[in-house]
Design a protein around this motif. Structure first.
Motif, PDB file in Angstrom:
ATOM      1  N   ASP A 140      -4.317   2.770 -20.960  1.00  0.00           N
ATOM      2  CA  ASP A 140      -3.902   2.693 -19.559  1.00  0.00           C
ATOM      3  C   ASP A 140      -3.282   1.327 -19.301  1.00  0.00           C
ATOM      4  OD1 ASP A 140      -4.707   5.213 -18.579  1.00  0.00           O
ATOM      5  OD2 ASP A 140      -6.791   4.552 -18.523  1.00  0.00           O
ATOM      6  N   ARG A 141      -2.197   1.319 -18.551  1.00  0.00           N
ATOM      7  CA  ARG A 141      -1.510   0.073 -18.211  1.00  0.00           C
ATOM      8  C   ARG A 141      -1.661  -0.174 -16.724  1.00  0.00           C
ATOM      9  NH1 ARG A 141      -1.135  -2.444 -22.659  1.00  0.00           N
ATOM     10  NH2 ARG A 141       0.803  -3.563 -22.177  1.00  0.00           N
ATOM     11  N   PHE A 142      -1.900  -1.422 -16.371  1.00  0.00           N
ATOM     12  CA  PHE A 142      -2.150  -1.785 -14.979  1.00  0.00           C
ATOM     13  C   PHE A 142      -1.139  -2.856 -14.584  1.00  0.00           C
ATOM     14  CE2 PHE A 142      -6.056  -0.760 -17.235  1.00  0.00           C
ATOM     15  CZ  PHE A 142      -6.541   0.311 -16.500  1.00  0.00           C
ATOM     16  N   THR A 143      -0.126  -2.461 -13.840  1.00  0.00           N
ATOM     17  CA  THR A 143       0.979  -3.348 -13.519  1.00  0.00           C
ATOM     18  C   THR A 143       1.156  -3.476 -12.015  1.00  0.00           C
ATOM     19  OG1 THR A 143       2.120  -2.664 -15.550  1.00  0.00           O
ATOM     20  CG2 THR A 143       3.441  -3.780 -13.883  1.00  0.00           C
ATOM     21  N   ALA A 144       1.343  -4.715 -11.562  1.00  0.00           N
ATOM     22  CA  ALA A 144       1.703  -4.962 -10.165  1.00  0.00           C
ATOM     23  C   ALA A 144       3.208  -5.205 -10.109  1.00  0.00           C
ATOM     24  CB  ALA A 144       0.949  -6.171  -9.625  1.00  0.00           C
ATOM     25  N   SER A 145       3.880  -4.473  -9.256  1.00  0.00           N
ATOM     26  CA  SER A 145       5.335  -4.579  -9.163  1.00  0.00           C
ATOM     27  C   SER A 145       5.761  -4.571  -7.706  1.00  0.00           C
ATOM     28  CB  SER A 145       5.996  -3.406  -9.894  1.00  0.00           C
ATOM     29  OG  SER A 145       5.683  -2.178  -9.255  1.00  0.00           O
ATOM     30  N   LYS A 146       7.040  -4.740  -7.487  1.00  0.00           N
ATOM     31  CA  LYS A 146       7.570  -4.700  -6.133  1.00  0.00           C
ATOM     32  C   LYS A 146       7.302  -3.352  -5.481  1.00  0.00           C
ATOM     33  CE  LYS A 146      11.863  -5.221  -3.485  1.00  0.00           C
ATOM     34  NZ  LYS A 146      13.339  -5.461  -3.560  1.00  0.00           N
ATOM     35  N   ASP A 147       7.436  -2.276  -6.261  1.00  0.00           N
ATOM     36  CA  ASP A 147       7.209  -0.939  -5.720  1.00  0.00           C
ATOM     37  C   ASP A 147       5.730  -0.610  -5.589  1.00  0.00           C
ATOM     38  OD1 ASP A 147       9.919  -0.103  -5.399  1.00  0.00           O
ATOM     39  OD2 ASP A 147      10.060   0.139  -7.570  1.00  0.00           O
ATOM     40  N   TRP A 152       5.753   3.995 -17.123  1.00  0.00           N
ATOM     41  CA  TRP A 152       5.100   4.453 -15.910  1.00  0.00           C
ATOM     42  C   TRP A 152       5.426   3.588 -14.703  1.00  0.00           C
ATOM     43  CZ3 TRP A 152       2.960   8.726 -14.206  1.00  0.00           C
ATOM     44  CH2 TRP A 152       2.092   8.691 -13.096  1.00  0.00           C
ATOM     45  N   ALA A 153       5.518   2.281 -14.904  1.00  0.00           N
ATOM     46  CA  ALA A 153       5.785   1.371 -13.789  1.00  0.00           C
ATOM     47  C   ALA A 153       7.115   1.674 -13.120  1.00  0.00           C
ATOM     48  CB  ALA A 153       5.757  -0.081 -14.270  1.00  0.00           C
ATOM     49  N   ALA A 154       8.072   2.224 -13.873  1.00  0.00           N
ATOM     50  CA  ALA A 154       9.367   2.617 -13.308  1.00  0.00           C
ATOM     51  C   ALA A 154       9.400   4.111 -12.995  1.00  0.00           C
ATOM     52  CB  ALA A 154      10.494   2.261 -14.272  1.00  0.00           C
TER      53      ALA A 154
END
Length: 534
Positions: A41-48, A411-413
């Motif tokens: 599992d990847r945990f990313t904070a992004s603008k979206d 996933w982040a995109a």
């Protein structure tokens, strides 16, 4: 020693572990050394998606598996599954015959990890906050039947529902209903980043690099009061880029436990191993995979196109070629082991048929070949996803009726693009919020659905879903649930593909692995302990 342990299903759609992994879940041991658990599992904070771990936003199994360790809910699913039981609450229950008034009494002396008292006002604040923020993840829709939340004193909370909802106790066991401290979670905005504060069994410290959580340390919360008994004092979770890297870390002894998502090749290898120091635990799963259609997109706006795809996809070949015995064909959004399941897609389309698909397209006045792109996420559901979409592409293109391309994205995109309607057809997975047929239907078909889908059906939304929720006996809801599944098979806004099993691999001095994941893919880190090697 048998390297593969089976955790067998119980009854009528609920799963219960009956065998422990080597060492036995009863032989827990508290050690000063953290048990290290790997995940892809990847945990990313992004603008979206700047607030991946805010309970009012988070809505994927990875994020929920962090929140379930740290943020307490009024109800929880018991160790062996079944109906939810009180957790932060001392007792809960419907107080009327119509399932529209639900009251809970908090445990006496309940505290957040920082020592602040947890009150009924905090529960009300948390539920009202999630509903008012209406995060674009759609998770707030789980609480859609809540009308108002009333408090009486510091320990009494009363939920007044808009309509009858027999599934409401399950919903209060999900992280969106997690109790948060108003000091740390502003009413009018999401909490950005990776900090999490609550009253759950653990506190969590995150190691973040380039806006991505790569390592999380869960430490026993000394103020915790609830149903969970911790078999360890500390667990460290490491996020890996792929299953191969995670598997290498397990083999080297850098991690103790390997969870989701292992590759089919890894599972097969571990399953066949005759010796070694790693045990594989297999259990039935409620995970499903499906294709979703943006029914407003020109290429798939016609129902005939979607029906033709449903007529062509060979689920058996797809599951067999990509996942072997680790997945089974699925002919409804509701898995075969859940009460209310109906094989609606098989009933309507039968076996795959090019001639029937051609007739459907001709009747709809569709010119062939139909050109479209299938989109998938490259890093969220495991390395086999690409192969899965290559098989789907081959099945559709070999008919001569479609000209299909495939395209992957991280996933982040992928998730924000899907939410914005950028994809015409895309692949998703679903790990249920709770083990009830309602949770395989309403999240995709009701208002404010998790896919942000343009598809609407007034009979489903206004009649069938409310009708099914009035039935406390879920067997009695079967007629309404079957009707929903039949409509989905006819309109094909979503095409179910397969239902998967669950696996945990662990070094053989780790105990409690048979309960480390429950039927809804919830990671229960507190079950893990260190014992004597077998």
């Amino acid at each position: 020693m048998n390297r593969k342990t089976l955790v067998l299903p119980a009854v009528v759609g609920l799963l219960a572990p009956v065998l422990a992994a080597c060492g036995g879940s009863g032989s827990s041991g508290n050690s000063g050394d953290a048990i290290v658990v790997g995940t892809t599992d990847r945990f990313t904070a992004s603008k979206d998606a700047p607030a991946p771990l805010d309970p009012a936003y988070a809505y994927d199994v990875g994020s929920w598996n962090i929140l379930r360790q740290t943020v307490q809910t009024l109800m929880t699913q018991p160790k062996g599954d079944g109906d939810p039981v009180p957790e932060a609450a001392e007792q809960c229950g419907f107080t009327d015959s119509g399932n529209e008034r639900y009251a809970c009494t908090l445990r006496d002396g309940l505290k957040f990890a920082n020592g602040d008292p947890v009150t009924a006002a905090d529960v009300k604040y948390s539920i009202d906050r999630a509903l008012s923020l209406k995060a674009d993840s759609g998770v707030f829709a789980l609480l859609s039947t809540v009308d108002t939340v009333e408090t009486q004193g510091d320990r009494q909370v009363i939920f007044h529902l808009k309509t009858a909802d027999a599934t409401f106790p399950f919903k209060l066991s999900t992280p969106v209903a997690g109790i948060v401290d108003p000091k740390n979670y502003a009413k009018g905005s999401l909490r950005n980043g990776f900090q999490v504060d609550g009253s759950g069994p653990y506190t969590m410290k995150a190691d973040v690099k380039n806006n991505e959580l790569v390592d999380a340390v869960f430490t026993k919360n000394p103020n915790y009061k609830g149903t969970v008994e911790l078999n360890n004092d500390k667990v460290r979770m490491r996020s890996f880029a792929d299953a191969d890297a995670m598997g290498a870390a397990l083999a080297k002894g850098d991690i103790d436990v390997m969870t989701r998502t292992m590759s089919p090749e890894q599972i097969q290898k571990l399953s066949n191993a005759a010796d070694g120091n790693v045990d594989l635990v297999e259990m039935p799963g409620l995970e499903i995979r499906y294709l979703a259609f943006n029914t407003s997109a020109p290429a798939v706006k016609s129902r005939a196109v979607r029906q033709a795809i449903a007529q062509l996809v060979d689920r058996g070949a797809l599951a067999g070629k990509v996942y072997g015995t680790q997945a089974e064909p699925l002919y409804s959004l509701v898995p075969a082991t859940v009460t209310g399941h109906s094989n609606s897609f098989f009933n309507k389309y039968g076996d795959p048929s090019v001639s029937k698909a051609k007739a459907l397209l001709a009747k709809g006045g569709i010119t062939t070949p139909v050109k479209l792109t299938l989109h998938y996420t490259t890093d969220h559901y495991g390395s086999a996803t690409k192969k899965e979409f290559e098989v789907l592409q081959q099945q559709l293109n070999s008919s001569g009726l479609f000209d299909v391309a495939i395209q992957g994205a991280p996933w982040a995109a992928f998730r924000p693009a899907e939410q914005k309607g950028s994809y015409e057809v895309y692949g998703m997975g679903w790990f249920p919020d709770f083990p009830d047929a309602d949770n395989y239907l309403a999240p995709f078909l009701d208002k404010d659905n998790t896919l942000n889908s343009p598809y609407t059906n007034s009979e489903i939304r206004n009649t069938l879903i409310p009708q099914s929720r009035r039935q406390a006996d879920r067997l009695a809801a079967a007629n309404s649930l079957t009707s929903i599944q039949d409509i989905v098979a006819n309109d094909v806004p979503i095409l179910p593909l397969w239902q998967g099993k669950q696996y945990v691999a662990a070094r053989d001095d780790i105990t409690g692995t048979a309960y480390a994941i429950n039927s809804t893919s919830t990671l229960q880190l507190w079950e893990l302990g260190r014992g004597v090697k077998s």
